[in-house]
Design a protein around this motif. Structure first.
Motif, PDB file in Angstrom:
ATOM      1  N   VAL A  41     -51.680  21.896 -15.216  1.00 57.26           N
ATOM      2  CA  VAL A  41     -50.673  22.247 -16.217  1.00 57.26           C
ATOM      3  C   VAL A  41     -50.391  21.053 -17.126  1.00 57.26           C
ATOM      4  CG1 VAL A  41     -48.242  22.870 -16.518  1.00 57.26           C
ATOM      5  CG2 VAL A  41     -49.621  24.079 -14.849  1.00 57.26           C
ATOM      6  N   GLY A  42     -50.383  19.860 -16.559  1.00 56.54           N
ATOM      7  CA  GLY A  42     -50.167  18.659 -17.366  1.00 56.54           C
ATOM      8  C   GLY A  42     -51.259  18.451 -18.400  1.00 56.54           C
ATOM      9  N   PHE A  43     -52.519  18.637 -17.983  1.00 50.26           N
ATOM     10  CA  PHE A  43     -53.630  18.500 -18.932  1.00 50.26           C
ATOM     11  C   PHE A  43     -53.552  19.546 -20.039  1.00 50.26           C
ATOM     12  CE2 PHE A  43     -56.205  16.182 -15.586  1.00 50.26           C
ATOM     13  CZ  PHE A  43     -56.168  14.983 -16.253  1.00 50.26           C
ATOM     14  N   LEU A  44     -53.202  20.791 -19.681  1.00 49.28           N
ATOM     15  CA  LEU A  44     -53.064  21.832 -20.701  1.00 49.28           C
ATOM     16  C   LEU A  44     -51.923  21.527 -21.660  1.00 49.28           C
ATOM     17  CD1 LEU A  44     -53.698  25.048 -18.605  1.00 49.28           C
ATOM     18  CD2 LEU A  44     -55.217  24.011 -20.292  1.00 49.28           C
ATOM     19  N   PHE A  45     -50.817  21.002 -21.141  1.00 48.38           N
ATOM     20  CA  PHE A  45     -49.689  20.646 -21.989  1.00 48.38           C
ATOM     21  C   PHE A  45     -50.070  19.549 -22.971  1.00 48.38           C
ATOM     22  CE2 PHE A  45     -45.896  18.033 -22.816  1.00 48.38           C
ATOM     23  CZ  PHE A  45     -45.112  18.989 -23.450  1.00 48.38           C
ATOM     24  N   ILE A  46     -50.799  18.550 -22.502  1.00 50.67           N
ATOM     25  CA  ILE A  46     -51.240  17.463 -23.374  1.00 50.67           C
ATOM     26  C   ILE A  46     -52.170  17.996 -24.461  1.00 50.67           C
ATOM     27  CG2 ILE A  46     -52.637  15.355 -23.437  1.00 50.67           C
ATOM     28  CD1 ILE A  46     -51.442  14.696 -20.665  1.00 50.67           C
ATOM     29  N   LYS A  47     -53.062  18.928 -24.101  1.00 52.30           N
ATOM     30  CA  LYS A  47     -53.985  19.503 -25.090  1.00 52.30           C
ATOM     31  C   LYS A  47     -53.226  20.284 -26.152  1.00 52.30           C
ATOM     32  CE  LYS A  47     -57.868  22.684 -25.616  1.00 52.30           C
ATOM     33  NZ  LYS A  47     -57.446  23.033 -26.943  1.00 52.30           N
ATOM     34  N   VAL A  48     -52.268  21.103 -25.726  1.00 53.88           N
ATOM     35  CA  VAL A  48     -51.470  21.888 -26.678  1.00 53.88           C
ATOM     36  C   VAL A  48     -50.670  20.965 -27.594  1.00 53.88           C
ATOM     37  CG1 VAL A  48     -49.502  23.456 -26.844  1.00 53.88           C
ATOM     38  CG2 VAL A  48     -51.357  23.962 -25.271  1.00 53.88           C
ATOM     39  N   LEU A  49     -50.079  19.935 -27.034  1.00 54.25           N
ATOM     40  CA  LEU A  49     -49.295  18.995 -27.833  1.00 54.25           C
ATOM     41  C   LEU A  49     -50.173  18.277 -28.855  1.00 54.25           C
ATOM     42  CD1 LEU A  49     -46.390  18.014 -28.028  1.00 54.25           C
ATOM     43  CD2 LEU A  49     -46.989  16.188 -26.459  1.00 54.25           C
ATOM     44  N   GLY A  54     -51.826  17.595 -34.499  1.00 54.57           N
ATOM     45  CA  GLY A  54     -52.938  17.346 -35.402  1.00 54.57           C
ATOM     46  C   GLY A  54     -53.235  18.470 -36.376  1.00 54.57           C
ATOM     47  N   ASN A  55     -52.452  19.552 -36.366  1.00 59.21           N
ATOM     48  CA  ASN A  55     -52.743  20.714 -37.202  1.00 59.21           C
ATOM     49  C   ASN A  55     -51.895  20.671 -38.471  1.00 59.21           C
ATOM     50  OD1 ASN A  55     -53.347  23.199 -38.266  1.00 59.21           O
ATOM     51  ND2 ASN A  55     -53.264  24.241 -36.301  1.00 59.21           N
ATOM     52  N   LYS A  56     -52.517  20.367 -39.585  1.00 60.90           N
ATOM     53  CA  LYS A  56     -51.801  20.273 -40.855  1.00 60.90           C
ATOM     54  C   LYS A  56     -51.425  21.658 -41.402  1.00 60.90           C
ATOM     55  CE  LYS A  56     -54.042  15.970 -42.119  1.00 60.90           C
ATOM     56  NZ  LYS A  56     -53.008  15.097 -41.668  1.00 60.90           N
ATOM     57  N   GLU A  57     -52.185  22.683 -41.051  1.00 53.38           N
ATOM     58  CA  GLU A  57     -51.894  24.029 -41.538  1.00 53.38           C
ATOM     59  C   GLU A  57     -50.558  24.528 -40.987  1.00 53.38           C
ATOM     60  OE1 GLU A  57     -53.928  28.471 -41.638  1.00 53.38           O
ATOM     61  OE2 GLU A  57     -55.028  26.788 -40.798  1.00 53.38           O
TER      62      GLU A  57
END
Length: 67
Positions: A41-49, A54-57
């Motif tokens: 869950v921690g790795f998934l949270f870091i990926k989502v964050l 990083g998403n300018k859109e």
């Protein structure tokens, strides 16, 4: 006041997570399953964050589109 509330909730969440990890270490053989789940869950949270930051859109639409 709002920032103080978020800080206090963050502190409680961190203490709660450490208590969960300590409890899983005490229940060693079966606690590893919970530790693996928390790490996942921690790795998934870091990926989502990272994706969100990083998403300018998403930033464009949150600032410029009428609600």
């Amino acid at each position: 006041m709002e920032k103080i509330g978020y800080i206090l909730l963050g502190i409680v969440a961190v203490i709660w997570i450490f208590a969960m990890i300590a409890g899983m270490i005490v229940a060693f053989p079966f606690g590893l399953i919970g530790l693996i789940a928390i790490v996942g869950v921690g790795f998934l949270f870091i990926k989502v964050l990272a994706d969100r930051l990083g998403n300018k859109e998403d930033d464009y639409y949150s600032k410029n589109v009428d609600k």
